[in-house]
Design a protein around this motif. Structure first.
Motif, PDB file in Angstrom:
ATOM      1  N   TYR A 106       0.830  -1.205   0.000  1.00 13.29           N
ATOM      2  CA  TYR A 106       0.000   0.000   0.000  1.00 13.29           C
ATOM      3  C   TYR A 106       0.871   1.265   0.000  1.00 13.29           C
ATOM      4  O   TYR A 106       0.566   2.232  -0.702  1.00 13.29           O
ATOM      5  CB  TYR A 106      -0.931  -0.001   1.204  1.00 13.29           C
ATOM      6  CG  TYR A 106      -1.859   1.191   1.236  1.00 13.29           C
ATOM      7  CD1 TYR A 106      -2.597   1.560   0.115  1.00 13.29           C
ATOM      8  CD2 TYR A 106      -1.997   1.957   2.397  1.00 13.29           C
ATOM      9  CE1 TYR A 106      -3.448   2.658   0.147  1.00 13.29           C
ATOM     10  CE2 TYR A 106      -2.857   3.049   2.431  1.00 13.29           C
ATOM     11  CZ  TYR A 106      -3.565   3.395   1.300  1.00 13.29           C
ATOM     12  OH  TYR A 106      -4.402   4.484   1.330  1.00 13.29           O
ATOM     13  N   ALA A 107       1.954   1.251   0.769  1.00 16.23           N
ATOM     14  CA  ALA A 107       2.835   2.415   0.803  1.00 16.23           C
ATOM     15  C   ALA A 107       3.481   2.652  -0.554  1.00 16.23           C
ATOM     16  O   ALA A 107       3.562   3.789  -1.039  1.00 16.23           O
ATOM     17  CB  ALA A 107       3.904   2.225   1.873  1.00 16.23           C
ATOM     18  N   LEU A 108       3.927   1.584  -1.189  1.00 19.32           N
ATOM     19  CA  LEU A 108       4.587   1.723  -2.487  1.00 19.32           C
ATOM     20  C   LEU A 108       3.586   2.123  -3.577  1.00 19.32           C
ATOM     21  O   LEU A 108       3.880   2.980  -4.420  1.00 19.32           O
ATOM     22  CB  LEU A 108       5.277   0.404  -2.858  1.00 19.32           C
ATOM     23  CG  LEU A 108       6.318   0.455  -3.977  1.00 19.32           C
ATOM     24  CD1 LEU A 108       7.389   1.501  -3.699  1.00 19.32           C
ATOM     25  CD2 LEU A 108       6.960  -0.915  -4.170  1.00 19.32           C
ATOM     26  N   LEU A 139       8.909  -7.663  -2.915  1.00 18.87           N
ATOM     27  CA  LEU A 139       7.877  -8.225  -3.777  1.00 18.87           C
ATOM     28  C   LEU A 139       6.959  -7.126  -4.314  1.00 18.87           C
ATOM     29  O   LEU A 139       6.591  -7.143  -5.494  1.00 18.87           O
ATOM     30  CB  LEU A 139       7.049  -9.263  -3.022  1.00 18.87           C
ATOM     31  CG  LEU A 139       5.874  -9.866  -3.813  1.00 18.87           C
ATOM     32  CD1 LEU A 139       6.358 -10.504  -5.113  1.00 18.87           C
ATOM     33  CD2 LEU A 139       5.089 -10.869  -2.975  1.00 18.87           C
ATOM     34  N   ALA A 140       6.604  -6.181  -3.459  1.00 15.41           N
ATOM     35  CA  ALA A 140       5.779  -5.066  -3.919  1.00 15.41           C
ATOM     36  C   ALA A 140       6.479  -4.320  -5.050  1.00 15.41           C
ATOM     37  O   ALA A 140       5.850  -3.942  -6.054  1.00 15.41           O
ATOM     38  CB  ALA A 140       5.476  -4.121  -2.762  1.00 15.41           C
ATOM     39  N   GLY A 141       7.789  -4.123  -4.906  1.00 15.40           N
ATOM     40  CA  GLY A 141       8.555  -3.469  -5.956  1.00 15.40           C
ATOM     41  C   GLY A 141       8.547  -4.262  -7.253  1.00 15.40           C
ATOM     42  O   GLY A 141       8.431  -3.696  -8.345  1.00 15.40           O
ATOM     43  N   VAL A 152       9.169  -1.194  -9.338  1.00 19.06           N
ATOM     44  CA  VAL A 152       9.940  -0.196  -8.603  1.00 19.06           C
ATOM     45  C   VAL A 152      11.204  -0.849  -8.046  1.00 19.06           C
ATOM     46  O   VAL A 152      11.133  -1.915  -7.419  1.00 19.06           O
ATOM     47  CB  VAL A 152       9.118   0.403  -7.444  1.00 19.06           C
ATOM     48  CG1 VAL A 152       9.937   1.437  -6.669  1.00 19.06           C
ATOM     49  CG2 VAL A 152       7.829   1.026  -7.974  1.00 19.06           C
ATOM     50  N   ALA A 153      12.358  -0.224  -8.254  1.00 18.41           N
ATOM     51  CA  ALA A 153      13.621  -0.739  -7.720  1.00 18.41           C
ATOM     52  C   ALA A 153      13.657  -0.558  -6.204  1.00 18.41           C
ATOM     53  O   ALA A 153      13.329   0.511  -5.686  1.00 18.41           O
ATOM     54  CB  ALA A 153      14.796  -0.011  -8.361  1.00 18.41           C
ATOM     55  N   VAL A 154      14.061  -1.608  -5.490  1.00 15.93           N
ATOM     56  CA  VAL A 154      14.057  -1.595  -4.027  1.00 15.93           C
ATOM     57  C   VAL A 154      15.456  -1.899  -3.499  1.00 15.93           C
ATOM     58  O   VAL A 154      16.095  -2.871  -3.915  1.00 15.93           O
ATOM     59  CB  VAL A 154      13.061  -2.633  -3.470  1.00 15.93           C
ATOM     60  CG1 VAL A 154      13.158  -2.716  -1.946  1.00 15.93           C
ATOM     61  CG2 VAL A 154      11.642  -2.294  -3.903  1.00 15.93           C
ATOM     62  N   ALA A 206      17.575 -14.276   1.731  1.00 11.37           N
ATOM     63  CA  ALA A 206      17.479 -14.934   0.430  1.00 11.37           C
ATOM     64  C   ALA A 206      16.169 -14.579  -0.274  1.00 11.37           C
ATOM     65  O   ALA A 206      16.146 -14.362  -1.486  1.00 11.37           O
ATOM     66  CB  ALA A 206      17.599 -16.448   0.606  1.00 11.37           C
ATOM     67  N   ALA A 207      15.084 -14.507   0.484  1.00 10.06           N
ATOM     68  CA  ALA A 207      13.796 -14.190  -0.119  1.00 10.06           C
ATOM     69  C   ALA A 207      13.784 -12.767  -0.666  1.00 10.06           C
ATOM     70  O   ALA A 207      13.309 -12.524  -1.781  1.00 10.06           O
ATOM     71  CB  ALA A 207      12.686 -14.372   0.901  1.00 10.06           C
ATOM     72  N   ALA A 208      14.317 -11.814   0.108  1.00 16.34           N
ATOM     73  CA  ALA A 208      14.364 -10.424  -0.362  1.00 16.34           C
ATOM     74  C   ALA A 208      15.169 -10.316  -1.644  1.00 16.34           C
ATOM     75  O   ALA A 208      14.783  -9.625  -2.598  1.00 16.34           O
ATOM     76  CB  ALA A 208      14.939  -9.523   0.727  1.00 16.34           C
ATOM     77  N   ALA A 209      16.301 -11.018  -1.682  1.00 14.51           N
ATOM     78  CA  ALA A 209      17.137 -10.997  -2.883  1.00 14.51           C
ATOM     79  C   ALA A 209      16.422 -11.649  -4.061  1.00 14.51           C
ATOM     80  O   ALA A 209      16.516 -11.181  -5.205  1.00 14.51           O
ATOM     81  CB  ALA A 209      18.458 -11.697  -2.608  1.00 14.51           C
ATOM     82  N   SER A 210      15.677 -12.718  -3.803  1.00 14.99           N
ATOM     83  CA  SER A 210      14.994 -13.428  -4.891  1.00 14.99           C
ATOM     84  C   SER A 210      13.903 -12.575  -5.530  1.00 14.99           C
ATOM     85  O   SER A 210      13.554 -12.778  -6.693  1.00 14.99           O
ATOM     86  CB  SER A 210      14.398 -14.738  -4.379  1.00 14.99           C
ATOM     87  OG  SER A 210      13.252 -14.510  -3.575  1.00 14.99           O
ATOM     88  N   TYR A 211      13.366 -11.613  -4.776  1.00 14.62           N
ATOM     89  CA  TYR A 211      12.354 -10.706  -5.328  1.00 14.62           C
ATOM     90  C   TYR A 211      12.985  -9.509  -6.038  1.00 14.62           C
ATOM     91  O   TYR A 211      12.278  -8.641  -6.539  1.00 14.62           O
ATOM     92  CB  TYR A 211      11.424 -10.198  -4.222  1.00 14.62           C
ATOM     93  CG  TYR A 211      10.553 -11.267  -3.609  1.00 14.62           C
ATOM     94  CD1 TYR A 211       9.794 -12.126  -4.395  1.00 14.62           C
ATOM     95  CD2 TYR A 211      10.486 -11.418  -2.226  1.00 14.62           C
ATOM     96  CE1 TYR A 211       8.990 -13.104  -3.821  1.00 14.62           C
ATOM     97  CE2 TYR A 211       9.675 -12.394  -1.643  1.00 14.62           C
ATOM     98  CZ  TYR A 211       8.931 -13.234  -2.447  1.00 14.62           C
ATOM     99  OH  TYR A 211       8.140 -14.208  -1.881  1.00 14.62           O
ATOM    100  N   GLY A 212      14.322  -9.482  -6.069  1.00 14.88           N
ATOM    101  CA  GLY A 212      15.013  -8.463  -6.847  1.00 14.88           C
ATOM    102  C   GLY A 212      15.575  -7.297  -6.069  1.00 14.88           C
ATOM    103  O   GLY A 212      16.079  -6.338  -6.670  1.00 14.88           O
TER     104      GLY A 212
END
Length: 325
Positions: free
Chosen positions: A58-60, A86-88, A93-95, A109-115
């Motif tokens: 919602y913030a993004l 994931l929202a990015g 949107v680049a995060v 690992a999960a944060a990295a996998s979402y880019g």
């Protein structure tokens, strides 16, 4: 800007069809142990494994296009990092995420996998807030903090909104508390939909800054507290979450590390729910008898399930028998 329940309603509209409407679970064994009718709102089944996706998305989604184009930054021990990443990915949107080196590997690992681009820091040496602000300013990125943000709070408020819509009235609602985003958002929904419900925040004894702040009316801080509930290692409540919690929450309680682990074990073994330590905080308050709930309808928010499986099994092997209270 302090959000109101109108923000929660707007967040619910934005999240419709994007966030999961997570299940509510009930177990008779748990009722018997607690002497109450206990309902669990299972945000461990939310996208990215925690409630954090609601507020992050919602913030993004609420950012102007010019800010989205430049990218965003946050600091997080893991769940908000994954959620914003994931929202990015979904919104293009680049995060960038500032994460402690001690964050669970599964969350990194999960944060990295979402880019997401991950920047590590040593929590014993560096303030994540100071480092995050420094990098965001240098790169021209918009900072979306993990809890002290009006749209983040509003997004988290949709958890309690859904819970109450599904189960009807509750006598008590227990909510985990770190930086207070989930608790503050829950407060907005509870006071609008179920004003008679007692709302109680729960945090670890070893990270009791929110409880002390609530009791004294003055913002207290902790530094890198030694608790297995990594999502509650936040230094303090925020400028947005603190006044909402002080105004609308009925009480705050703290729980021991043993109760957190035992509650987590029970959820895994008896209810087949994979829950992380922070996710078990609210149930731990019932486990230790910190809240009087006899013969009442009790809601418990299970905030997340992102846990290092080998670490969890190690905790279970070392801890005391947990099959009985």
């Amino acid at each position: 800007m302090i959000p109101s329940y109108k923000f929660v309603l707007a967040a619910a509209r934005q999240l419709d069809g994007v966030a999961h409407r997570t299940p509510v679970m009930h177990g008779r064994t748990l009722d018997k142990l607690c002497g109450a009718y206990v309902l669990l709102k299972c945000e461990n089944f939310q996208r990215t494994g925690s409630f954090k996706f609601r507020g992050a998305y919602y913030a993004l989604a609420s950012l102007p296009e010019t800010d989205r184009a430049r990218g965003v930054l946050t600091y997080s021990s893991g769940n908000h990092a994954q959620a914003l990443a994931l929202a990015g990915q979904l919104l293009g949107v680049a995060v960038t995420v500032v994460m402690p080196t001690t964050a669970p590997a599964v969350k990194q690992a999960a944060a990295a996998s979402y880019g997401a681009e991950i920047i590590h820091y040593d929590p014993a040496q560096t303030s994540r807030e100071a480092l995050g602000h420094q990098i965001a300013q240098a790169r021209g990125l918009t900072l979306i903090p993990p809890y002290d943000h009006p749209h983040v709070v509003a997004g988290q408020g949709t958890v309690a909104k859904e819970f109450l819509e599904e189960v009807g009235s509750l006598d008590v609602l227990l909510v985990p508390c770190g930086g207070g985003g989930l608790l503050a958002g829950s407060a907005l929904s509870v006071r609008a939909l179920a004003p008679q419900c007692r709302l109680i925040g729960v945090e670890p004894e070893r990270a009791d800054d929110a409880t002390r702040s609530f009791q004294t009316g003055r913002l207290h801080q902790v530094h890198n507290p030694d608790t297995i509930a990594d999502g509650a290692r936040t230094p303090s409540l925020g400028q947005i979450t603190f006044p909402i919690i002080r105004r609308y929450v009925d009480d705050m309680v703290t729980v021991s590390e043993e109760a957190i682990l035992q509650s987590m074990y029970f959820l895994w073994e008896r209810l087949k729910l994979v829950v992380e330590p922070t996710g078990a905080l609210a149930l731990a308050a019932l486990w230790e008898g910190k809240v009087a709930v006899a013969n009442q309808r009790v809601g418990v928010i299970i905030s997340g399930g992102n846990v290092e499986l080998r670490q969890a099994l190690s905790w279970f092997a070392q801890g005391p028998p947990c099959s009985q209270r």
